[in-house]
Write a protein that holds these residues in place. Structure first.
Motif, short mmCIF file in Angstrom:
data_model
loop_
_atom_site.label_atom_id
_atom_site.label_comp_id
_atom_site.label_asym_id
_atom_site.label_seq_id
_atom_site.Cartn_x
_atom_site.Cartn_y
_atom_site.Cartn_z
N VAL A 20 26.97 10.62 18.96
CA VAL A 20 27.79 11.51 18.13
C VAL A 20 28.05 12.82 18.86
CG1 VAL A 20 27.86 12.80 15.97
CG2 VAL A 20 27.01 10.45 15.98
N GLN A 21 27.03 13.38 19.51
CA GLN A 21 27.21 14.63 20.25
C GLN A 21 28.20 14.44 21.39
OE1 GLN A 21 26.13 17.59 19.48
NE2 GLN A 21 26.96 18.62 21.29
N ALA A 22 28.14 13.28 22.06
CA ALA A 22 29.08 13.00 23.15
C ALA A 22 30.52 12.97 22.64
CB ALA A 22 28.72 11.67 23.82
N MET A 23 30.74 12.30 21.51
CA MET A 23 32.09 12.24 20.95
C MET A 23 32.57 13.62 20.53
SD MET A 23 32.29 8.69 18.76
CE MET A 23 30.84 9.00 17.75
N ARG A 24 31.70 14.42 19.92
CA ARG A 24 32.11 15.76 19.49
C ARG A 24 32.52 16.62 20.68
NH1 ARG A 24 27.23 16.05 15.15
NH2 ARG A 24 28.38 15.18 13.37
N GLU A 25 31.77 16.53 21.76
CA GLU A 25 32.11 17.34 22.92
C GLU A 25 33.37 16.83 23.61
OE1 GLU A 25 28.89 18.07 25.59
OE2 GLU A 25 27.48 18.66 24.02
N LEU A 26 33.49 15.52 23.74
CA LEU A 26 34.67 14.96 24.41
C LEU A 26 35.94 15.22 23.62
CD1 LEU A 26 33.18 11.54 25.58
CD2 LEU A 26 33.91 13.41 27.07
N TRP A 27 35.84 15.16 22.30
CA TRP A 27 37.02 15.31 21.45
C TRP A 27 37.25 16.75 20.98
CZ3 TRP A 27 35.77 10.51 17.90
CH2 TRP A 27 35.95 9.34 18.67
N GLY A 28 36.37 17.66 21.37
CA GLY A 28 36.53 19.05 20.95
C GLY A 28 36.27 19.25 19.47
N ASN A 29 35.40 18.43 18.89
CA ASN A 29 35.10 18.52 17.46
C ASN A 29 33.80 19.26 17.16
OD1 ASN A 29 36.39 15.16 16.88
ND2 ASN A 29 37.45 17.11 16.83
N GLY A 30 33.22 19.85 18.15
CA GLY A 30 31.98 20.58 17.92
C GLY A 30 31.52 21.23 19.21
N PRO A 31 30.67 22.23 19.11
CA PRO A 31 30.20 22.94 20.30
C PRO A 31 29.19 22.11 21.08
CG PRO A 31 29.06 23.76 18.36
CD PRO A 31 30.09 22.77 17.86
N ALA A 32 28.93 22.54 22.29
CA ALA A 32 27.87 21.92 23.09
C ALA A 32 26.52 22.17 22.42
CB ALA A 32 27.87 22.49 24.51
N ALA A 33 25.54 21.37 22.77
CA ALA A 33 24.22 21.50 22.17
C ALA A 33 23.62 22.87 22.49
CB ALA A 33 23.31 20.40 22.68
N ALA A 34 22.83 23.37 21.55
CA ALA A 34 22.17 24.66 21.76
C ALA A 34 21.19 24.56 22.92
CB ALA A 34 21.43 25.06 20.47
N PRO A 35 20.90 25.70 23.58
CA PRO A 35 19.98 25.67 24.72
C PRO A 35 18.63 25.04 24.42
CG PRO A 35 21.09 27.78 24.58
CD PRO A 35 21.44 27.05 23.34
N GLY A 36 18.16 25.15 23.18
CA GLY A 36 16.85 24.61 22.84
C GLY A 36 16.86 23.16 22.41
N ALA A 37 18.04 22.51 22.47
CA ALA A 37 18.15 21.11 22.03
C ALA A 37 17.45 20.19 23.01
CB ALA A 37 19.61 20.71 21.87
N ALA A 38 17.13 19.00 22.55
CA ALA A 38 16.46 18.01 23.39
C ALA A 38 17.37 17.58 24.54
CB ALA A 38 16.05 16.80 22.56
N LEU A 39 16.77 17.02 25.58
CA LEU A 39 17.50 16.65 26.79
C LEU A 39 18.67 15.71 26.53
CD1 LEU A 39 17.61 16.93 29.88
CD2 LEU A 39 16.07 14.96 30.03
N PRO A 40 18.53 14.67 25.67
CA PRO A 40 19.68 13.78 25.46
C PRO A 40 20.92 14.49 24.92
CG PRO A 40 17.67 12.76 24.65
CD PRO A 40 17.32 14.18 24.99
N LEU A 41 20.73 15.54 24.14
CA LEU A 41 21.88 16.27 23.61
C LEU A 41 22.46 17.25 24.63
CD1 LEU A 41 21.05 16.98 19.86
CD2 LEU A 41 21.98 14.95 20.97
N GLN A 42 21.68 17.59 25.64
CA GLN A 42 22.20 18.45 26.70
C GLN A 42 23.14 17.67 27.62
OE1 GLN A 42 21.69 21.62 26.82
NE2 GLN A 42 20.01 21.86 25.36
N HIS A 43 22.90 16.37 27.76
CA HIS A 43 23.74 15.49 28.59
C HIS A 43 24.08 14.25 27.78
CE1 HIS A 43 22.54 18.06 31.96
NE2 HIS A 43 21.29 17.92 31.52
#
Length: 273
Positions: free
Chosen positions: A220-243
């Protein structure tokens, strides 16, 4: 040599698989009510969460909740592909359809592959319905064409991994009711314990850890970032959400590697003489 003396050559893997896919599509065409789970249900989810819960959910950086929601609902839909393939396999085994196939030159793997492709096509209808519904209520893809395509490719790749979980459950349990109950009890909590409907940042630390390491959250995070539907994960987020893109590919491979061999063995045991 007469035609009766000529050797019979079994069809190749792709031909066998296409026959199974065509059979499933014909079955769906004759029973269109089977599409309720990917037509009516997704629309209800989109409208319900958009208009009932949308005003109460705070999106990071003041984003639009409807755009935040659509990738999540699509991720949930592709996870539920496991329902489609599991119940289809269980019904075929219970009704003796698989036994009939075994009397023909069709391999077990081609049957499962055909079921998998048919399930992905089934879910693709739901994704299309949701995309149209989303466009009506204001959802848009703000990224480029390649990013948009990559987002949909990730959905299919992840769905293929989830299908093997469905094959395992469909081969393991003996009735459609048992399959439906078991998958409902496992997949629904998994989708809600993620970033599908709400951001993970406000969660308690232990709950946030579980949600952010949930494979669905990466998709879901990948789709949001690719489609511009949400910001990148916060700095404190887990590694999978960072990439999230790389994480989604790795999660999909892991699901396939873990569940596919076990599912194949379970299906062979279930359909053994």
């Amino acid at each position: 040599m007469t035609s009766a003396d000529l050797p019979i050559t079994p069809p190749g893997l792709w031909r066998q698989t296409s026959i199974i896919v065509r059979r499933s599509l014909i079955h769906t065409r004759r029973m269109p009510e089977m599409l309720t789970d990917v037509t009516v249900q997704p629309v209800i989810f989109v409208l319900l969460f958009s208009f009932v819960f949308g005003a109460a959910v705070s999106v990071p950086d003041g984003g639009n909740y409807r755009e935040f929601l659509l990738p999540g609902i699509m991720g949930q839909t592709i996870v539920f592909t496991a329902f489609v393939v599991a119940m289809g396999i269980t019904a075929d085994v219970d009704k003796g359809i698989v036994d009939r196939f075994r009397s023909l030159p069709i391999s077990r793997f081609s049957y499962l592959l055909g079921r998998a492709i048919a399930a992905l096509l089934h879910s693709a209808i739901g994704l299309t319905v949701m995309a149209v519904t989303g466009l009506v209520i204001g959802w848009r893809i703000h990224g480029g064409i390649l990013d948009a395509i990559l987002g949909f490719v990730l959905i299919v790749v992840f769905g293929f991994g989830m299908i093997w979980y469905g094959v395992l459950i469909g081969s393991w349990l003996r009735s459609v009711e048992a399959v439906n109950g078991f998958l409902f009890s496992t997949l629904f909590p998994l989708t809600f314990l993620s970033n599908v409907f709400v951001p993970t940042a406000p969660m308690a630390d232990w709950l946030r850890f579980i949600a952010e390491w949930n494979p669905i959250s990466s998709l879901v995070q990948a789709m949001r970032e690719l489609w511009g539907n949400g910001p990148a994960a916060a700095p404190g987020a887990a590694l999978p959400l960072q990439h999230p893109v790389i994480a989604t590919v790795l999660w999909s491979l892991a699901l396939t590697v873990v569940f596919a061999p076990v599912a194949l063995r379970a299906f062979v045991r279930r359909t053994a003489d």
